[in-house]
Scaffold this active site. Structure first.
Site, PDB file in Angstrom:
ATOM      1  N   CYS A   1       0.831  -1.202   0.000  1.00  0.00           N
ATOM      2  CA  CYS A   1       0.000   0.000   0.000  1.00  0.00           C
ATOM      3  C   CYS A   1       0.869   1.257   0.000  1.00  0.00           C
ATOM      4  O   CYS A   1       0.601   2.213  -0.736  1.00  0.00           O
ATOM      5  CB  CYS A   1      -0.930  -0.016   1.212  1.00  0.00           C
ATOM      6  SG  CYS A   1      -2.236   1.225   1.145  1.00  0.00           S
TER       7      CYS A   1
ATOM      8  N   SER B   1      -2.534   8.518  -3.005  1.00  0.00           N
ATOM      9  CA  SER B   1      -2.821   7.628  -1.884  1.00  0.00           C
ATOM     10  C   SER B   1      -3.324   6.306  -2.441  1.00  0.00           C
ATOM     11  O   SER B   1      -3.600   6.184  -3.636  1.00  0.00           O
ATOM     12  CB  SER B   1      -3.866   8.236  -0.944  1.00  0.00           C
ATOM     13  OG  SER B   1      -5.073   8.468  -1.634  1.00  0.00           O
ATOM     14  N   LYS B   2      -3.444   5.317  -1.584  1.00  0.00           N
ATOM     15  CA  LYS B   2      -3.900   4.007  -2.030  1.00  0.00           C
ATOM     16  C   LYS B   2      -4.575   3.298  -0.869  1.00  0.00           C
ATOM     17  O   LYS B   2      -4.259   3.551   0.298  1.00  0.00           O
ATOM     18  CB  LYS B   2      -2.712   3.171  -2.520  1.00  0.00           C
ATOM     19  CG  LYS B   2      -3.082   2.128  -3.553  1.00  0.00           C
ATOM     20  CD  LYS B   2      -3.442   2.766  -4.883  1.00  0.00           C
ATOM     21  CE  LYS B   2      -3.767   1.718  -5.937  1.00  0.00           C
ATOM     22  NZ  LYS B   2      -4.084   2.327  -7.229  1.00  0.00           N
ATOM     23  N   ALA B   3      -5.502   2.410  -1.194  1.00  0.00           N
ATOM     24  CA  ALA B   3      -6.168   1.591  -0.180  1.00  0.00           C
ATOM     25  C   ALA B   3      -6.138   0.144  -0.645  1.00  0.00           C
ATOM     26  O   ALA B   3      -6.553  -0.156  -1.767  1.00  0.00           O
ATOM     27  CB  ALA B   3      -7.614   2.044   0.021  1.00  0.00           C
TER      28      ALA B   3
ATOM     29  N   ASP C   1     -10.217   0.502  -8.046  1.00  0.00           N
ATOM     30  CA  ASP C   1      -9.061  -0.209  -8.591  1.00  0.00           C
ATOM     31  C   ASP C   1      -9.471  -1.671  -8.741  1.00  0.00           C
ATOM     32  O   ASP C   1     -10.644  -1.965  -8.956  1.00  0.00           O
ATOM     33  CB  ASP C   1      -7.853  -0.014  -7.668  1.00  0.00           C
ATOM     34  CG  ASP C   1      -6.519  -0.262  -8.373  1.00  0.00           C
ATOM     35  OD1 ASP C   1      -6.526  -0.780  -9.503  1.00  0.00           O
ATOM     36  OD2 ASP C   1      -5.473   0.037  -7.785  1.00  0.00           O
TER      37      ASP C   1
END
Length: 231
Positions: A24, A43-45, A103
């Site tokens: 992440c 950002s990423k989840a 995503d």
């Protein structure tokens, strides 16, 4: 960018769990570099979901429930209501605005639910809480938004770093990401659209498998996998 990770075995789940934070962080860092000129940054989840032993219907049910649980958790933290103020310890002291984007394995039904949930929970701009809505915005996978940008970087690198004119000379590519993915699948289509037989995809791999051919994988077969959303 919110992705759902569903390992195929308990062993793979354990491996994914061990490096989930690193994955992440790495994805978020790459997004920050790519999005350096927009205020949201990157950002990423990563949602790691245990689906081992479940039927296809059971797996789908758990994945959809996980999206809902994750969404409610984020809204708990950022929605400014009397209920959340009573339960949240706020060291930041300022309002936070977050946006989600779909995503891997996030489907249109998830997106619609997320938007409606944000509205129900009192988020100020619920329609902006997630991108790629089915009836508005731009579907990244359908239009290859990310991949078009990636290919610009590739073209510049080929011409100005490697000294290759990809419209006139042959070159090889190795790819991480399956033909059913947003970025990799669309990049395969763009490579063949822009460079035709000059591009030789000698290797491709994702979580489900890999393929290689020193002479280049068959273009027609790669495109069949892309259009069929097949790994």
């Amino acid at each position: 960018g919110m992705r759902l990770v569903t390992p195929h075995s308990p062993e793979q789940h354990a491996l994914e769990s061990a490096h989930q934070y690193d994955e992440c962080y790495g994805l978020a860092f790459a997004q920050q570099l790519k999005n350096k000129d927009i205020p949201e940054g990157g950002s990423k989840a990563v949602n790691l979901i245990d689906v081992n032993g479940l039927s296809p219907a059971g797996k789908n049910f758990v994945m959809r429930k996980s999206v809902k649980a994750f969404t409610d958790t984020i809204l708990d933290l950022v929605v400014d209501t009397e209920e959340t103020r009573e339960r949240i310890v706020d060291y930041y002291g300022r309002k936070e605005v977050l946006y989600l984007g779909p995503d891997e394995q996030v489907i249109p039904e998830d997106i619609e639910w997320v938007i409606s949930r944000a509205a129900k929970r009192g988020y100020d701009t619920p329609a902006a809480f997630m991108s790629s809505k089915p009836r508005s915005g731009i579907n990244h996978k359908e239009y290859g938004v990310t991949s078009e940008g990636v290919n610009v970087y590739l073209d510049v690198a080929l011409r100005h770093v490697l000294g290759i004119d990809p419209t006139r000379e042959s070159f090889t590519i190795k790819m991480t990401g399956g033909p059913d993915g947003d970025v990799a699948g669309n990049e395969l289509k763009i490579l063949m659209r822009e460079y035709g037989d000059n591009v030789k995809v000698v290797g491709i791999a994702d979580h489900s498998g890999c393929a290689e051919d020193p002479a280049g994988l068959d273009h027609a077969e790669l495109l069949r996998l892309v259009h069929g959303n097949l790994c």
